[in-house]
Write an enzyme that holds these catalytic residues in place. Structure first.
Site, PDB file in Angstrom:
ATOM      1  N   GLU A  48      99.444 -95.531 -58.423  1.00 20.04           N
ATOM      2  CA  GLU A  48      98.787 -96.785 -58.089  1.00 20.04           C
ATOM      3  C   GLU A  48      97.522 -96.844 -58.948  1.00 20.04           C
ATOM      4  O   GLU A  48      96.609 -96.038 -58.758  1.00 20.04           O
ATOM      5  CB  GLU A  48      98.466 -96.772 -56.593  1.00 20.04           C
ATOM      6  N   ASP A  59      86.946-100.723 -50.210  1.00 24.87           N
ATOM      7  CA  ASP A  59      86.867 -99.343 -50.672  1.00 24.87           C
ATOM      8  C   ASP A  59      85.667 -98.609 -50.088  1.00 24.87           C
ATOM      9  O   ASP A  59      84.590 -99.178 -49.920  1.00 24.87           O
ATOM     10  CB  ASP A  59      86.781 -99.305 -52.201  1.00 24.87           C
TER      11      ASP A  59
END
Length: 262
Positions: A48, A59
């Site tokens: 990924e 994140d």
């Protein structure tokens, strides 16, 4: 090889797939190619490739810091396709994880075309829902890319149904509420979320957010079709390529120790 073929292979081996995440351009463009190669060499079935972004709301601090370093060291979106192309040349399979704004600014059809040309298989879109993805639906169909949408523990049954109906390749199940980051446990709601999602689709279901060890990978592999690891690999990147390869091998061993769900 398509995502469907990746999961057909892992299922034929009676195991979950290992998906390893690292940002493109971290710590540099060439450095990210080497790190992703180490993830592949360690045994990941799919990588990924993250797109560094200046406002990464999903994140945690580890991946945020990596994104900042990549941007500081000159990463531009054009480099993403170069990195994906390097993964493909290495014999790896890649999907891209990106917030939607960079794709929108680049041009949805143009982005999809360039990703497909580089050998990319699809895009994970953490901040794009199927309701808002008409342009992406059209472009992904035109260029043969898979659409990987996310479900979360807070998703209603109606939302899960709409998400899986719009998805292809696999469905990304976030194991915990909140931002990314390696954790001591993978989230008590992960197994339940996978079961809720599996009731509405035959697509493979991957679990991400939190896995950092072979033991945790084995735990997730007992109920999911793919184990997704990001922050732990980014952390290991600070110790060099060998450390990334070693952790990837530990995780790959973990998914192979557990019989995947039928």
């Amino acid at each position: 090889m398509s995502l469907a073929e990746v999961f057909k292979q892992t299922r034929s081996e009676g195991r979950a797939a290992l998906i390893g995440y690292l940002p493109a351009g971290f710590p540099t463009v060439d450095g990210s190619k080497d790190l992703l190669s180490a993830v592949i060499d360690g045994g990941a079935d799919l990588v990924e490739v993250g797109v560094p972004y200046s406002d990464p709301v999903m994140d945690g601090p580890t991946i945020q810091a990596a994104a900042v370093e990549a941007l500081k060291n000159g990463f531009r979106l054009k480099h993403l396709f170069e990195v994906v192309e390097a993964v493909t040349a290495r014999g790896g399979k890649a999907v891209v994880m990106t917030y939607w704004n960079p794709v929108f600014k680049y041009g949805v059809d143009r982005f999809s075309r360039d990703l497909a040309s580089a050998g990319g298989l699809g895009i994970i879109t953490p901040d794009l829902t199927p309701d808002e993805g008409a342009d992406w639906m059209q472009a992904s169909d035109a260029h043969g890319l898979d659409r990987i949408f996310l479900v979360a523990p807070s998703s209603s049954e109606e939302r899960i149904v709409r998400t899986v109906e719009a998805s292809s390749g696999f469905v990304y199940a976030t194991a915990v509420m909140g931002v990314t980051g390696a954790r001591e446990s993978v989230g008590a709601g992960a197994r339940d979320l996978v079961a809720r999602t599996r009731a509405h689709t035959e697509l493979p279901i991957g679990v991400g957010l939190g896995v950092r060890s072979g033991a945790q990978a084995a735990e997730v592999a007992s109920f999911a079709d793919a184990v997704i690891v990001g922050s732990a690999l980014v952390t290991q990147a600070g110790s060099g390529i060998d450390a990334v390869r070693t952790l990837s091998a530990e995780l790959a061993d973990g998914v192979r120790k557990t019989v995947a769900p039928a």
